[in-house]
Design a protein around this motif. Structure first.
Motif, PDB file in Angstrom:
ATOM      1  N   SER A 199      48.517  32.564  35.161  1.00 36.75           N
ATOM      2  CA  SER A 199      47.323  33.084  34.516  1.00 36.75           C
ATOM      3  C   SER A 199      46.665  34.148  35.382  1.00 36.75           C
ATOM      4  O   SER A 199      46.812  34.149  36.598  1.00 36.75           O
ATOM      5  N   ASP A 243      43.065  19.815  41.883  1.00 38.20           N
ATOM      6  CA  ASP A 243      42.824  19.463  40.481  1.00 38.20           C
ATOM      7  C   ASP A 243      43.189  20.599  39.532  1.00 38.20           C
ATOM      8  O   ASP A 243      43.264  20.396  38.325  1.00 38.20           O
ATOM      9  N   SER A 244      43.423  21.800  40.064  1.00 39.10           N
ATOM     10  CA  SER A 244      43.803  22.944  39.236  1.00 39.10           C
ATOM     11  C   SER A 244      45.309  23.206  39.280  1.00 39.10           C
ATOM     12  O   SER A 244      45.769  24.276  38.888  1.00 39.10           O
ATOM     13  N   SER A 245      46.073  22.230  39.727  1.00 42.73           N
ATOM     14  CA  SER A 245      47.508  22.440  39.923  1.00 42.73           C
ATOM     15  C   SER A 245      48.266  22.713  38.624  1.00 42.73           C
ATOM     16  O   SER A 245      49.379  23.214  38.650  1.00 42.73           O
ATOM     17  N   PHE A 246      47.688  22.418  37.479  1.00 46.28           N
ATOM     18  CA  PHE A 246      48.353  22.662  36.200  1.00 46.28           C
ATOM     19  C   PHE A 246      48.102  24.075  35.692  1.00 46.28           C
ATOM     20  O   PHE A 246      48.687  24.490  34.700  1.00 46.28           O
ATOM     21  N   ILE A 247      47.259  24.841  36.359  1.00 46.91           N
ATOM     22  CA  ILE A 247      47.011  26.238  35.991  1.00 46.91           C
ATOM     23  C   ILE A 247      48.121  27.079  36.619  1.00 46.91           C
ATOM     24  O   ILE A 247      48.250  27.152  37.834  1.00 46.91           O
ATOM     25  N   THR A 248      48.941  27.696  35.776  1.00 46.03           N
ATOM     26  CA  THR A 248      50.049  28.527  36.269  1.00 46.03           C
ATOM     27  C   THR A 248      50.137  29.799  35.440  1.00 46.03           C
ATOM     28  O   THR A 248      49.788  29.818  34.262  1.00 46.03           O
TER      29      THR A 248
END
Length: 54
Positions: free
Chosen positions: A37, A30-35
Protein backbone atom coordinates in the motif's frame (compact mmCIF):
# COMPACT_ATOMS: atom_id res chain seq x y z
CA UNK A 1 -2.60 28.83 14.76
CA UNK A 2 -0.96 27.40 11.66
CA UNK A 3 -0.31 29.66 8.69
CA UNK A 4 -2.81 28.88 5.87
CA UNK A 5 -1.24 27.26 2.83
CA UNK A 6 -2.76 27.92 -0.61
CA UNK A 7 -3.64 24.74 -2.46
CA UNK A 8 -3.37 22.55 0.63
CA UNK A 9 -6.77 20.94 1.35
CA UNK A 10 -6.29 20.96 5.13
CA UNK A 11 -5.14 24.61 4.89
CA UNK A 12 -1.82 24.08 6.71
CA UNK A 13 1.51 22.32 6.46
CA UNK A 14 1.93 18.99 8.18
CA UNK A 15 4.20 18.59 11.17
CA UNK A 16 7.10 16.19 11.58
CA UNK A 17 5.11 14.54 14.39
CA UNK A 18 2.24 13.78 12.00
CA UNK A 19 4.60 12.08 9.55
CA UNK A 20 6.27 10.21 12.43
CA UNK A 21 2.90 8.87 13.60
CA UNK A 22 2.31 7.40 10.14
CA UNK A 23 5.73 5.72 10.34
CA UNK A 24 4.95 4.35 13.80
CA UNK A 25 1.64 2.99 12.50
CA UNK A 26 3.36 1.07 9.72
CA UNK A 27 6.18 -0.16 11.98
CA UNK A 28 3.77 -1.46 14.62
CA UNK A 29 3.49 -5.28 14.70
CA UNK A 30 -0.31 -4.87 14.75
CA UNK A 31 -0.04 -3.47 11.20
CA UNK A 32 1.69 -6.57 9.83
CA UNK A 33 -1.27 -7.36 7.54
CA UNK A 34 -0.84 -4.05 5.66
CA UNK A 35 1.13 -4.87 2.50
CA UNK A 36 1.67 -3.28 -0.89
CA UNK A 37 0.00 0.00 0.00
CA UNK A 38 0.94 3.62 -0.45
CA UNK A 39 0.14 5.85 2.48
CA UNK A 40 0.14 9.47 1.34
CA UNK A 41 0.79 11.63 4.39
CA UNK A 42 0.12 14.90 2.61
CA UNK A 43 -2.99 16.48 4.13
CA UNK A 44 -5.04 15.65 1.06
CA UNK A 45 -2.74 17.41 -1.41
CA UNK A 46 -2.76 14.57 -3.94
CA UNK A 47 -6.53 14.18 -3.65
CA UNK A 48 -6.90 17.86 -4.55
CA UNK A 49 -10.16 18.41 -2.69
CA UNK A 50 -10.23 21.35 -0.31
CA UNK A 51 -11.96 21.04 3.03
CA UNK A 52 -14.11 23.88 4.29
CA UNK A 53 -12.17 26.28 6.54
CA UNK A 54 -12.44 25.41 10.22
Amino acid sequence: MATPVAGQPVHRMGTPAEVARACVLLADPDSSFITGSVLDVDGGFLAGTALPPS
